[in-house]
Design a protein around this motif. Structure first.
Motif, mmCIF file in Angstrom:
data_model
loop_
_atom_site.group_PDB
_atom_site.id
_atom_site.type_symbol
_atom_site.label_atom_id
_atom_site.label_comp_id
_atom_site.label_asym_id
_atom_site.label_seq_id
_atom_site.Cartn_x
_atom_site.Cartn_y
_atom_site.Cartn_z
ATOM 1 N N PRO A 211 6.949 68.835 30.517
ATOM 2 C CA PRO A 211 8.339 68.935 30.981
ATOM 3 C C PRO A 211 8.465 69.321 32.449
ATOM 4 C CG PRO A 211 8.143 69.878 28.799
ATOM 5 C CD PRO A 211 6.748 69.535 29.235
ATOM 6 N N ALA A 212 7.563 70.161 32.948
ATOM 7 C CA ALA A 212 7.623 70.533 34.363
ATOM 8 C C ALA A 212 7.308 69.334 35.256
ATOM 9 C CB ALA A 212 6.652 71.673 34.641
ATOM 10 N N ASN A 213 6.310 68.538 34.885
ATOM 11 C CA ASN A 213 5.996 67.346 35.673
ATOM 12 C C ASN A 213 7.095 66.299 35.558
ATOM 13 O OD1 ASN A 213 3.595 68.333 36.666
ATOM 14 N ND2 ASN A 213 2.318 67.328 35.123
ATOM 15 N N LEU A 214 7.647 66.128 34.364
ATOM 16 C CA LEU A 214 8.742 65.167 34.201
ATOM 17 C C LEU A 214 9.969 65.590 34.999
ATOM 18 C CD1 LEU A 214 8.478 64.386 30.374
ATOM 19 C CD2 LEU A 214 7.753 62.947 32.279
ATOM 20 N N SER A 215 10.184 66.888 35.110
ATOM 21 C CA SER A 215 11.289 67.371 35.938
ATOM 22 C C SER A 215 11.051 67.067 37.407
ATOM 23 C CB SER A 215 11.465 68.877 35.736
ATOM 24 O OG SER A 215 12.449 69.396 36.605
ATOM 25 N N TYR A 218 11.135 62.837 37.443
ATOM 26 C CA TYR A 218 12.364 62.127 37.062
ATOM 27 C C TYR A 218 13.587 63.027 36.949
ATOM 28 C CZ TYR A 218 8.693 58.873 35.632
ATOM 29 O OH TYR A 218 7.583 58.071 35.608
ATOM 30 N N GLY A 219 13.439 64.323 37.213
ATOM 31 C CA GLY A 219 14.581 65.216 37.150
ATOM 32 C C GLY A 219 14.991 65.621 35.748
ATOM 33 N N GLU A 220 14.067 65.598 34.783
ATOM 34 C CA GLU A 220 14.399 65.979 33.414
ATOM 35 C C GLU A 220 14.354 67.500 33.252
ATOM 36 O OE1 GLU A 220 12.003 63.916 30.611
ATOM 37 O OE2 GLU A 220 12.477 61.917 31.398
ATOM 38 N N ASP A 221 14.749 67.954 32.070
ATOM 39 C CA ASP A 221 14.795 69.384 31.789
ATOM 40 C C ASP A 221 13.371 69.934 31.685
ATOM 41 O OD1 ASP A 221 15.519 71.926 31.107
ATOM 42 O OD2 ASP A 221 16.030 71.449 29.016
ATOM 43 N N PRO A 222 13.013 70.962 32.478
ATOM 44 C CA PRO A 222 11.640 71.482 32.435
ATOM 45 C C PRO A 222 11.411 72.560 31.387
ATOM 46 C CG PRO A 222 12.824 72.539 34.211
ATOM 47 C CD PRO A 222 13.802 71.577 33.562
ATOM 48 N N THR A 223 12.418 72.858 30.556
ATOM 49 C CA THR A 223 12.305 73.974 29.621
ATOM 50 C C THR A 223 11.366 73.626 28.471
ATOM 51 O OG1 THR A 223 14.579 74.554 30.156
ATOM 52 C CG2 THR A 223 13.610 75.597 28.218
ATOM 53 N N CYS A 224 10.622 74.622 28.025
ATOM 54 C CA CYS A 224 9.715 74.451 26.893
ATOM 55 C C CYS A 224 10.527 74.287 25.607
ATOM 56 C CB CYS A 224 8.788 75.662 26.789
ATOM 57 S SG CYS A 224 7.684 75.637 25.359
ATOM 58 N N PRO A 225 10.158 73.361 24.719
ATOM 59 C CA PRO A 225 10.893 73.194 23.461
ATOM 60 C C PRO A 225 10.795 74.406 22.533
ATOM 61 C CG PRO A 225 9.551 71.258 23.937
ATOM 62 C CD PRO A 225 9.132 72.319 24.898
ATOM 63 N N LEU A 226 9.810 75.274 22.737
ATOM 64 C CA LEU A 226 9.606 76.418 21.851
ATOM 65 C C LEU A 226 10.148 77.718 22.408
ATOM 66 C CD1 LEU A 226 5.923 75.673 20.750
ATOM 67 C CD2 LEU A 226 8.040 74.910 19.675
ATOM 68 N N CYS A 227 10.299 77.807 23.730
ATOM 69 C CA CYS A 227 10.781 79.038 24.350
ATOM 70 C C CYS A 227 11.535 78.671 25.624
ATOM 71 C CB CYS A 227 9.620 79.990 24.647
ATOM 72 S SG CYS A 227 8.472 79.390 25.888
ATOM 73 N N PRO A 228 12.278 79.600 26.209
ATOM 74 C CA PRO A 228 13.088 79.255 27.388
ATOM 75 C C PRO A 228 12.325 79.217 28.703
ATOM 76 C CG PRO A 228 13.478 81.532 26.745
ATOM 77 C CD PRO A 228 12.587 80.954 25.690
ATOM 78 N N CYS A 229 11.011 79.250 28.689
ATOM 79 C CA CYS A 229 10.222 79.258 29.925
ATOM 80 C C CYS A 229 9.968 77.830 30.409
ATOM 81 C CB CYS A 229 8.895 79.970 29.700
ATOM 82 S SG CYS A 229 9.052 81.705 29.231
ATOM 83 N N PRO A 230 9.696 77.654 31.708
ATOM 84 C CA PRO A 230 9.322 76.324 32.212
ATOM 85 C C PRO A 230 7.998 75.868 31.592
ATOM 86 C CG PRO A 230 9.986 77.763 34.012
ATOM 87 C CD PRO A 230 9.869 78.631 32.799
ATOM 88 N N LEU A 432 -2.814 70.816 20.300
ATOM 89 C CA LEU A 432 -1.686 71.624 20.762
ATOM 90 C C LEU A 432 -0.737 70.800 21.624
ATOM 91 C CD1 LEU A 432 -3.402 75.009 21.720
ATOM 92 C CD2 LEU A 432 -2.207 74.431 19.616
ATOM 93 N N TRP A 433 -1.296 69.914 22.423
ATOM 94 C CA TRP A 433 -0.459 69.060 23.265
ATOM 95 C C TRP A 433 0.359 68.092 22.414
ATOM 96 C CZ3 TRP A 433 1.598 68.295 27.863
ATOM 97 C CH2 TRP A 433 2.029 67.014 28.207
ATOM 98 N N MET A 434 -0.245 67.531 21.396
ATOM 99 C CA MET A 434 0.474 66.602 20.533
ATOM 100 C C MET A 434 1.592 67.301 19.763
ATOM 101 S SD MET A 434 -2.826 64.495 19.071
ATOM 102 C CE MET A 434 -1.866 63.700 17.803
ATOM 103 N N LYS A 435 1.408 68.580 19.438
ATOM 104 C CA LYS A 435 2.389 69.333 18.660
ATOM 105 C C LYS A 435 3.277 70.218 19.534
ATOM 106 C CE LYS A 435 1.044 67.900 14.607
ATOM 107 N NZ LYS A 435 1.940 67.137 13.703
ATOM 108 N N ARG A 436 3.363 69.932 20.819
ATOM 109 C CA ARG A 436 4.094 70.814 21.730
ATOM 110 C C ARG A 436 5.594 70.829 21.461
ATOM 111 N NH1 ARG A 436 2.921 66.054 24.151
ATOM 112 N NH2 ARG A 436 4.543 64.976 25.362
ATOM 113 N N LYS A 437 6.131 69.785 20.820
ATOM 114 C CA LYS A 437 7.568 69.720 20.558
ATOM 115 C C LYS A 437 7.924 70.119 19.128
ATOM 116 C CE LYS A 437 8.381 66.035 23.937
ATOM 117 N NZ LYS A 437 8.917 64.657 24.150
ATOM 118 N N ASP A 438 6.925 70.348 18.289
ATOM 119 C CA ASP A 438 7.188 70.722 16.895
ATOM 120 C C ASP A 438 7.497 72.211 16.815
ATOM 121 O OD1 ASP A 438 6.579 68.136 16.442
ATOM 122 O OD2 ASP A 438 4.699 68.496 15.363
#
Length: 444
Positions: A211-215, A218-230, A432-438
């Motif tokens: 998410p940080a690289n995508l932000s 491409y300007g996407e949201d850099p927030t972690c899907p599991l916590c509010p950190c970048p 862990l990378w594959m399950k980063r959004k679960d």
């Protein structure tokens, strides 16, 4: 590509007058197809493909091979024994950007200067360690050609390192301390598979679509899907508190610990099964060709060869209880290896950190078990704390190699153990990378 395309291109490039700019254009074309084949993004620098840094891929740079071939031909023309042919030797034209004659003279000057300076030590290794190179003054013409070509390759690699220092993201591996280089052969590349090879290279240079690289791209949201950190790559692999509480990092840690425990257990059982050395004199037995003598086998057992009663406990399947015969404590190291006859105990603690924070993790583990080692010494035991680290992206740290060598794991067994530890850490991080959004954690 390495053994099909490159040899077919090098021969005409060596013989004909092709400028370096044209070769660099061909290399950019080859690099684009190599990135597509490996599943790499376009933003990955050529250092990731051709560099010999922490991650060494089995792909050669076309421009580097072109320069080496031209310099080798230039040296052959300069070393001709017939003076008439030497005077009629052609001038190798390669454009205005680079000339073989100037590169050859610079390489010779660097080699002469190295003879004057003498052998120097690089890194933190002890004095005298490292491969020695033949002196320029004592080398024959064939050896001098090889030395000049090696110097040209070294200058090319130095240029890549200079470029990597200026890269804020893809050049962070330049600041890694105590991490061993990882060389991937063609056999390893075929065994890894497409997705794993792509993950390994992109993770090493931090170009995964986090998410940080995508932000940033491409300007996407850099927030972690599991916590509010970048959600940087470091955050996903080692820094997310939600992943820590769910046991994701513990699961990866245990996968690496299983590999390390298997290696040490196999070494322990094999050493304990050896016959004890006899105190009486015995004639040396006849050793047939290709066989190893018992003295050679025992000499390769390291510290374990000092006693036949080593015991090993691992904090895996059930809660580890520190041996009460040594000291009573509530601490739970990952591995405890001890010998009652020697009164010697090894306290081994494994960590799977971010490669840029290896030394900090090592110091934390040493301080954590310093009091336990002191208590064991008060009971008459010799306690040795051995923190070992395997990077979360599959790069083994020198502390792990030192432990394996101290335990007598050498040669082919050492290389296989390092490979297994690297694969276990890499596969765990890949999962862990594959399950980063679960939001829920489950593993297979």
């Amino acid at each position: 590509m390495q053994y099909g395309l490159l040899p077919r291109l090098l021969w005409p490039l060596t013989l004909y007058e092709v400028p370096l700019s044209k070769v660099e254009k061909l290399e950019r074309l080859v690099s684009s197809y190599a990135k597509k084949w490996l599943g790499l993004p376009k933003c990955l620098s050529s250092i990731g493909l051709y560099g010999k840094g922490m991650l060494h891929l089995p792909i050669s740079s076309l421009a580097e091979e072109y320069k080496c071939a031209k310099v080798r031909l230039e040296m052959m023309l300069l070393d001709l024994s017939d003076p008439f042919i030497a005077q009629a030797a052609p001038i190798l034209a390669t454009g205005r950007k680079w000339t073989p004659l100037v590169a050859t003279e610079q390489a010779k000057a660097a080699l002469r200067h190295r003879d004057i300076v003498g052998r120097v030590q690089e890194g933190r290794s002890g004095l005298g360690l490292g491969a020695s190179t033949p002196a320029w003054s004592n080398a024959n013409p064939s050896e001098r050609r090889k030395l000049v070509v090696q110097e040209v390759r070294r200058e090319e690699e130095e240029g890549r390192r200079t470029q990597a220092v200026a890269q804020a993201k893809q050049g962070r591996w330049m600041a890694w301390e105590g991490v061993e280089k990882r060389r991937i052969s063609w056999r390893d590349l075929w065994e890894m598979g497409a997705f794993r090879a792509s993950f390994t290279i992109r993770a090493a240079y931090d170009v995964l679509p986090s998410p940080a690289n995508l932000s940033q791209w491409y300007g996407e949201d850099p927030t972690c899907p599991l916590c509010p950190c970048p959600a940087t790559l470091k955050h996903i692999l080692v820094g997310c508190k939600t992943s820590l509480t769910q046991g994701r990092y513990t699961w990866r840690h245990n996968q690496v610990l299983k590999c390390l425990a298997v290696v040490l257990e196999n070494q322990r059982t094999s050493v304990n099964a050896l016959p004890p050395p006899s105190s009486q004199w015995q004639p040396a037995p006849f050793v047939r060709e290709g066989q190893a003598s018992l003295a050679t086998i025992r000499a390769d057992t390291g510290q374990l060869g000092r006693a036949p009663d080593w015991k090993l406990l691992t904090d895996l399947d059930k809660k580890l209880c520190f041996p009460s015969e040594i000291v009573s404590t509530n601490l739970r190291p990952d591995l405890v290896l001890w010998s009652p006859s020697l009164k010697l105990v090894y306290i081994i603690e494994l960590k799977v950190p971010w490669e840029g924070a290896v030394e900090e993790a090592n110091e934390r583990k040493k301080l954590r078990y310093a009091d336990l080692a002191a208590d064991a010494q008060q009971q008459g035991w010799k306690a040795r704390i051995r923190p070992v680290e395997v990077g979360c992206r599959g790069f083994v740290v020198t502390s792990t190699s030192r432990l394996l060598g101290e335990m007598g794991v050498r040669g082919k067994a050492h290389r296989q153990a390092v490979k297994d530890l690297s694969r276990a850490a890499e596969k765990g991080s890949q999962w862990l990378w594959m399950k980063r959004k679960d939001l829920t954690w489950a593993f297979k």
